[in-house]
Each structure stands twice: as C-alpha cells, then as structure tokens.
Design an enzyme around this catalytic site. Structure first.
Site, mmCIF file in Angstrom:
data_model
loop_
_atom_site.group_PDB
_atom_site.id
_atom_site.type_symbol
_atom_site.label_atom_id
_atom_site.label_comp_id
_atom_site.label_asym_id
_atom_site.label_seq_id
_atom_site.Cartn_x
_atom_site.Cartn_y
_atom_site.Cartn_z
ATOM 1 N N HIS A 256 19.560 -6.290 1.225
ATOM 2 C CA HIS A 256 19.699 -4.948 0.660
ATOM 3 C C HIS A 256 21.151 -4.728 0.261
ATOM 4 C CE1 HIS A 256 15.764 -3.614 1.744
ATOM 5 N NE2 HIS A 256 15.985 -3.388 3.013
ATOM 6 N N HIS B 86 14.157 -8.910 7.198
ATOM 7 C CA HIS B 86 13.447 -9.726 6.220
ATOM 8 C C HIS B 86 14.437 -10.687 5.596
ATOM 9 C CE1 HIS B 86 15.241 -6.373 4.119
ATOM 10 N NE2 HIS B 86 14.345 -5.523 4.606
ATOM 11 N N HIS C 256 17.911 -3.825 10.758
ATOM 12 C CA HIS C 256 18.601 -2.675 10.152
ATOM 13 C C HIS C 256 17.707 -1.447 10.188
ATOM 14 C CE1 HIS C 256 16.344 -4.624 6.909
ATOM 15 N NE2 HIS C 256 16.249 -3.427 6.344
ATOM 16 N N GLU D 225 13.665 -2.898 10.932
ATOM 17 C CA GLU D 225 13.004 -4.103 10.423
ATOM 18 C C GLU D 225 14.026 -5.128 9.966
ATOM 19 O OE1 GLU D 225 10.753 -2.213 7.245
ATOM 20 O OE2 GLU D 225 12.303 -2.729 5.783
ATOM 21 N N CYS E 274 19.016 1.702 -2.914
ATOM 22 C CA CYS E 274 18.843 0.399 -2.266
ATOM 23 C C CYS E 274 18.407 -0.614 -3.322
ATOM 24 C CB CYS E 274 17.816 0.491 -1.143
ATOM 25 S SG CYS E 274 17.540 -1.085 -0.310
#
Lengths: 170, 170
Positions: free
Chosen positions: A69, A65, A103, A63, A117
C-alpha cells in the site's frame, strides 16, 4: 469527450460520479465504520487509487498481504499500525505498507480519518490474524496492544478472539 | 524497520525524506514556477505518485504522451486544459488525462496549485506542440486559447511561437 475527465469534489470526500461503497462485505472481516471509494482504476496505469474514510472511533481490518500500500492521508486524524509500530497520522502524511506486513488504520475518537490508498490492480487477498498462521507469522506485541485498544464490534469474530487467547497463554 | 514507513508532513507540501526537485531541466520545455516531489516510486506497485506544485501565476508544460495521468488536487486553486476543454480546479478535484491528450495545469494568479499525479513507472516521453506534428495531431482551438492566456516566459521557446503562427494563419 472531456466532461468526465474532470470530476469535481461535491462535498467533503465526495466526488462527481464516484460511488461510496462498503469497505468490505459485512461479516467478512473485523472492521468498524469504514467506507471505500475508487477514484481511479485504469488498466493503462495498472494501479488503483482508492479513498477510504474511517469514521471517528472506527478502524480498518488488521491484515497483511503480498501487495503493498502507498497511502496519503487526505483529511482528519488518526493512527496506523505498520509492522510493530503505531504512528500518529495527520493530513498529508505518507504511509508505506511493505509486503506481508500487519497493518491497520484507525480514526481518532473525535475525528474521521480519510486516506488515499494506491495498490496494483493485480493483487492477492488479505490474510487475517489467526487464520492458520504460525510462529513469526503471527502479529507481534504491538499488534496485540493495538488490538487491545480496539473498541469491540458488537459480535467479535472468532478469529480475533483466537489471537488474544494465543497471546495470553505465552 | 518501520521508521521510514511513515513520512510525516513537515510543512505545507513538504515531507520528511522527500526532496524538492525542479519540475524539468530548465530550457528543456516551456513551463513556469513548478516543483516536483516523488512521494512513492515502488516497483511492487509499478506506478509512481508524484506531487507537483505550481506557484501563483505558474504553469506546467503543454504536452501529451501515450501514458495517462491520474491527478488529485491536494491544495490551492487553478485550471487545467485536458483535450479541448479548460476546467476550473479546486482542492480534491480529480483529473484523468487519457493517452495522447494535450494537457496543462495552471495555478490561479493569487494562489498556488498542488496536485498528486499518478503514472506508470514504465512510460514514454512527452511530446511538445510544434515538434513535427501535423494535421489533427496539432493542439486545437482551446489549446490556443489556453496558450494565449499564458504569461510569456522571458525568452519564449521557438516551438511555442511556431504553434501560435500556425493557428493565426488559419
């Protein structure tokens, strides 16, 4: 006052007062054998520190976004895809996932992969491959290779099949 | 693009591209044998993840501040003071330090203590005991016990002596 200010580890990757959750709702996205624990979620910090554990042979959703992270491997061994590159991961390795970067995290076949994370509390929802993405916003060749190495879930979601079809036709 | 997105651990508590710094400027506050490394400092997260390592017998500054700490022990063994309570610490234990709460981390005599500490990027400066504090804003009895267990630095700062004098007179 202070009793819950220190939460001891009770076993490998288990903590006092920390519940073990499903990684995501089953069927909402492709993944295999991942759990999620929220270690810290403090409005005064504005960030969440989560712990994910991927069982041997398992993998998180591919995914991307807008939110980033910051990852610290706590235990085990595996690989991650970040952008176009697959990296080997071991204990205490650090991973940055920049905005809108594909990732995925994978455990080794014979060992789990557990990692912290860090994310901001206020963040956008992940995008999955094949969900209305066009041109350069599609995952690249390394993503395809990473996908090809994936063990298939028992009923692979349509959107993962769609990505492979697109690549095959080029 | 992705080469520095994964920073591997190169040795125990050492990472590619991560410098090891002094904990604080020498003489600015009492502490013993502590190093500081900044693992993540991303404006898009709004938080910093630092790694502190306290050598055997060492300790961080006894201090408090408005900003909170979210701590994960990465290696070793020691103790922490949070508020009025001293806690034993081992690998992967979690510590919350709430706003304006006295706290200090100490390594065991025969083992170092290494921990991640998450803070917001925008934060206030620490307060030290004896610097204009009055009444209930002074450290409590547990802090005094913790201080009593401290190995003295070669030239203890005046403000630490002042705290002990106050407590002795009660």
């Amino acid at each position: 006052m202070t009793d819950d200010l220190v939460r001891h580890r009770t076993a490998a990757a288990r903590w006092q007062g920390v519940d073990v959750h499903a990684y995501k709702e089953e069927g909402s996205a492709p993944f295999r054998d991942v759990t999620r624990q929220v270690l810290f979620d403090d409005v005064l910090v504005g960030a969440q520190l989560r712990y994910f554990e991927v069982a041997p042979g398992g993998w998180t959703t591919l995914e991307r976004h807008e939110h980033v992270h910051n990852v610290v491997v706590l235990r085990g061994r595996g690989r991650c895809l970040v952008g176009d590159t697959v990296h080997e991961l071991g204990v205490h390795d650090l991973v940055d996932v920049p905005p809108l970067t594909w990732h995925q995290f994978r455990a080794a076949d014979d060992e789990s992969l557990g990692f912290l994370c860090l994310v901001r509390q206020d963040r956008d929802r992940p995008q999955l491959p094949g969900t209305g993405l066009t041109g350069t916003s599609r995952p690249g060749p390394a993503v395809e290779r990473q996908l090809s190495g994936a063990r298939r879930p028992s009923s692979p979601p349509a959107r993962r099949r769609r990505v492979r079809t697109v690549r095959r036709n080029r």
